[in-house]
Design a protein around this motif. Structure first.
Motif, PDB file in Angstrom:
ATOM      1  N   PHE A  31     -24.007  53.429  19.234  1.00  0.00           N
ATOM      2  CA  PHE A  31     -22.827  52.359  19.981  1.00  0.00           C
ATOM      3  C   PHE A  31     -22.474  51.516  18.773  1.00  0.00           C
ATOM      4  N   THR A  32     -21.165  51.007  18.947  1.00  0.00           N
ATOM      5  CA  THR A  32     -20.628  50.086  18.024  1.00  0.00           C
ATOM      6  C   THR A  32     -20.117  48.813  19.181  1.00  0.00           C
ATOM      7  N   LEU A  33     -20.328  47.480  18.425  1.00  0.00           N
ATOM      8  CA  LEU A  33     -19.951  46.601  19.177  1.00  0.00           C
ATOM      9  C   LEU A  33     -18.327  46.750  19.579  1.00  0.00           C
ATOM     10  N   SER A  34     -17.654  47.216  18.861  1.00  0.00           N
ATOM     11  CA  SER A  34     -16.054  47.280  19.280  1.00  0.00           C
ATOM     12  C   SER A  34     -16.007  48.377  20.292  1.00  0.00           C
ATOM     13  N   GLY A  35     -16.847  49.319  20.385  1.00  0.00           N
ATOM     14  CA  GLY A  35     -16.871  50.380  21.546  1.00  0.00           C
ATOM     15  C   GLY A  35     -17.205  49.707  22.889  1.00  0.00           C
ATOM     16  N   LEU A  36     -18.274  48.879  22.936  1.00  0.00           N
ATOM     17  CA  LEU A  36     -18.587  48.146  23.958  1.00  0.00           C
ATOM     18  C   LEU A  36     -17.593  47.391  24.490  1.00  0.00           C
ATOM     19  N   GLU A  37     -17.033  46.622  23.537  1.00  0.00           N
ATOM     20  CA  GLU A  37     -15.975  45.542  23.851  1.00  0.00           C
ATOM     21  C   GLU A  37     -15.128  46.235  24.686  1.00  0.00           C
ATOM     22  N   GLN A  38     -14.661  47.467  24.311  1.00  0.00           N
ATOM     23  CA  GLN A  38     -13.405  48.261  24.811  1.00  0.00           C
ATOM     24  C   GLN A  38     -13.968  48.730  26.268  1.00  0.00           C
ATOM     25  N   GLU A  39     -15.184  49.517  26.077  1.00  0.00           N
ATOM     26  CA  GLU A  39     -15.826  49.834  27.390  1.00  0.00           C
ATOM     27  C   GLU A  39     -15.876  49.295  28.429  1.00  0.00           C
ATOM     28  N   PHE A  40     -16.390  47.830  28.293  1.00  0.00           N
ATOM     29  CA  PHE A  40     -16.670  46.880  29.265  1.00  0.00           C
ATOM     30  C   PHE A  40     -15.582  45.759  29.549  1.00  0.00           C
ATOM     31  N   GLY A  41     -14.587  45.849  28.459  1.00  0.00           N
ATOM     32  CA  GLY A  41     -13.570  44.737  28.633  1.00  0.00           C
ATOM     33  C   GLY A  41     -14.061  43.291  28.252  1.00  0.00           C
ATOM     34  N   VAL A  42     -15.086  43.102  27.402  1.00  0.00           N
ATOM     35  CA  VAL A  42     -15.821  41.852  27.039  1.00  0.00           C
ATOM     36  C   VAL A  42     -15.483  41.345  25.586  1.00  0.00           C
ATOM     37  N   SER A  43     -15.791  40.303  25.271  1.00  0.00           N
ATOM     38  CA  SER A  43     -15.918  39.675  23.888  1.00  0.00           C
ATOM     39  C   SER A  43     -16.781  40.310  23.048  1.00  0.00           C
ATOM     40  N   ARG A  44     -16.225  40.207  21.681  1.00  0.00           N
ATOM     41  CA  ARG A  44     -17.427  40.476  20.503  1.00  0.00           C
ATOM     42  C   ARG A  44     -18.746  39.618  21.097  1.00  0.00           C
ATOM     43  N   THR A  45     -18.711  38.541  21.319  1.00  0.00           N
ATOM     44  CA  THR A  45     -19.629  37.425  21.444  1.00  0.00           C
ATOM     45  C   THR A  45     -20.534  37.986  22.720  1.00  0.00           C
ATOM     46  N   VAL A  46     -19.894  38.446  23.806  1.00  0.00           N
ATOM     47  CA  VAL A  46     -20.670  39.149  25.180  1.00  0.00           C
ATOM     48  C   VAL A  46     -21.337  40.320  24.629  1.00  0.00           C
ATOM     49  N   ALA A  47     -20.572  41.180  23.937  1.00  0.00           N
ATOM     50  CA  ALA A  47     -21.305  42.393  23.677  1.00  0.00           C
ATOM     51  C   ALA A  47     -22.541  42.342  22.798  1.00  0.00           C
ATOM     52  N   ARG A  48     -22.343  41.191  21.797  1.00  0.00           N
ATOM     53  CA  ARG A  48     -23.563  40.972  20.731  1.00  0.00           C
ATOM     54  C   ARG A  48     -24.759  40.714  21.404  1.00  0.00           C
ATOM     55  N   GLU A  49     -24.508  39.587  22.498  1.00  0.00           N
ATOM     56  CA  GLU A  49     -25.651  38.922  23.117  1.00  0.00           C
ATOM     57  C   GLU A  49     -26.338  40.060  24.037  1.00  0.00           C
ATOM     58  N   ALA A  50     -25.429  41.205  24.591  1.00  0.00           N
ATOM     59  CA  ALA A  50     -26.161  42.190  25.478  1.00  0.00           C
ATOM     60  C   ALA A  50     -27.065  42.978  24.496  1.00  0.00           C
ATOM     61  N   VAL A  51     -26.507  43.432  23.353  1.00  0.00           N
ATOM     62  CA  VAL A  51     -27.248  44.110  22.475  1.00  0.00           C
ATOM     63  C   VAL A  51     -28.536  43.403  21.944  1.00  0.00           C
ATOM     64  N   ARG A  52     -28.542  42.292  21.784  1.00  0.00           N
ATOM     65  CA  ARG A  52     -29.623  41.346  21.412  1.00  0.00           C
ATOM     66  C   ARG A  52     -30.897  41.499  22.568  1.00  0.00           C
ATOM     67  N   VAL A  53     -30.576  41.443  23.742  1.00  0.00           N
ATOM     68  CA  VAL A  53     -31.228  41.487  24.757  1.00  0.00           C
ATOM     69  C   VAL A  53     -32.115  42.957  24.685  1.00  0.00           C
ATOM     70  N   LEU A  54     -31.248  44.227  24.569  1.00  0.00           N
ATOM     71  CA  LEU A  54     -31.796  45.384  24.579  1.00  0.00           C
ATOM     72  C   LEU A  54     -32.578  45.482  23.432  1.00  0.00           C
ATOM     73  N   GLU A  55     -32.305  44.823  22.344  1.00  0.00           N
ATOM     74  CA  GLU A  55     -33.048  44.962  21.078  1.00  0.00           C
ATOM     75  C   GLU A  55     -34.306  44.256  21.260  1.00  0.00           C
ATOM     76  N   SER A  56     -34.496  43.073  21.874  1.00  0.00           N
ATOM     77  CA  SER A  56     -35.695  42.385  22.350  1.00  0.00           C
ATOM     78  C   SER A  56     -36.643  43.423  23.311  1.00  0.00           C
ATOM     79  N   MET A  57     -36.005  44.263  23.961  1.00  0.00           N
ATOM     80  CA  MET A  57     -36.901  45.347  24.752  1.00  0.00           C
ATOM     81  C   MET A  57     -37.192  46.393  23.922  1.00  0.00           C
ATOM     82  N   GLY A  58     -36.706  46.631  22.779  1.00  0.00           N
ATOM     83  CA  GLY A  58     -37.117  47.622  21.923  1.00  0.00           C
ATOM     84  C   GLY A  58     -36.078  48.820  22.050  1.00  0.00           C
ATOM     85  N   LEU A  59     -35.023  48.666  22.904  1.00  0.00           N
ATOM     86  CA  LEU A  59     -34.639  49.953  23.427  1.00  0.00           C
ATOM     87  C   LEU A  59     -33.496  50.396  22.254  1.00  0.00           C
TER      88      LEU A  59
END
Length: 236
Positions: A31-59
């Motif tokens: 995935f890329t942050l820009s791709g997540l931004e476009q897919e979900f219509g969210v800001s870079r900050t929101v996309a990055r924070e979602a990724v951090r949660v997924l990282e914390s789970m080891g996903l």
């Protein structure tokens, strides 16, 4: 984090997390942050924070040059309650429930024995009251109330074991109990044998009989295992 910000963050997780947990994205998928931004219509900050949660789970793992990649299942934080819920929501629900119940079989009988040995007398006695309430609500078919009592019952036993490692598995055990009810894998009324066994566990712990408590708890987990084995394929 503001309410709107948190809502968007949760929306991304609510879609992406279960999809990864269900295997919709293969190990190594990028995935890329820009791709997540476009897919979900969210800001870079929101996309990055979602990724951090997924990282914390080891996903996923995020690297500057390689982007965000799905990690192999062996690296996932399988004890994370949110990840357990996502996996229970997917097509491999029964496999996850069976895996969780096998963990219970390895943990809860021993915890019951320790609770009989170490728990304060007044708290051990309270388990019998809980078991009585479970019997009443179970016979009445009040599954939501029964589930709440069942969760409390099993959490208390893990806590009474006096072992912080066992107590730390309370949330995992809770997900098994809640999952069976949430996905209609519980009978309309708990089986009489299951109710009797909960009472037997409670009385043995109250009376300080570790061997009896361990055997009765093992029978409870075995009863659940047998029920899962008999689940119809349409419930998977």
């Amino acid at each position: 984090m503001g309410t709107t910000h948190r809502t968007l963050h949760n929306r991304v997780l609510a879609v992406l997390g279960p999809a990864i947990a269900a295997g919709e994205y293969a190990c190594g998928h990028a995935f890329t942050l820009s791709g997540l931004e476009q897919e979900f219509g969210v800001s870079r900050t929101v996309a990055r924070e979602a990724v951090r949660v997924l990282e914390s789970m080891g996903l996923v793992v995020s690297r500057p040059r390689t982007g965000i990649r799905v990690r192999p299942q062996r690296d996932w934080s399988v004890f994370d309650p949110q990840l357990i819920r996502w996996r229970l929501a997917g097509s491999a629900r029964m496999d996850q429930l069976r895996s969780l119940n096998e963990l219970r079989a390895a943990v809860e009988p021993g915890a019951a024995a320790l609770a009989a040995e170490r728990g304060p007398a007044d708290e051990r006695a309270q388990l019998v009251v809980l078991a009585e309430q479970m019997t009443l609500t179970g016979r009445a078919g009040k599954l939501d109330t029964f589930m709440d009592l069942d969760v409390t019952f099993h959490r208390r036993i893990l806590e009474l074991s006096g072992n912080e490692m066992l107590s730390g598995l309370s949330d995992v055990v809770t997900e098994v109990l809640v999952g069976r009810t949430s996905y209609d894998l519980m009978p309309r009324q708990p089986r009489p044998e299951a109710l009797r066994l909960h009472t037997a566990v409670a009385q043995a712990i109250r009376d300080g009989l570790p061997d009896v408590a361990e055997a009765a708890m093992r029978a409870i987990v075995t009863e659940v295992s047998d029920a899962l084995k008999g689940t119809h394929p349409s419930q998977r």
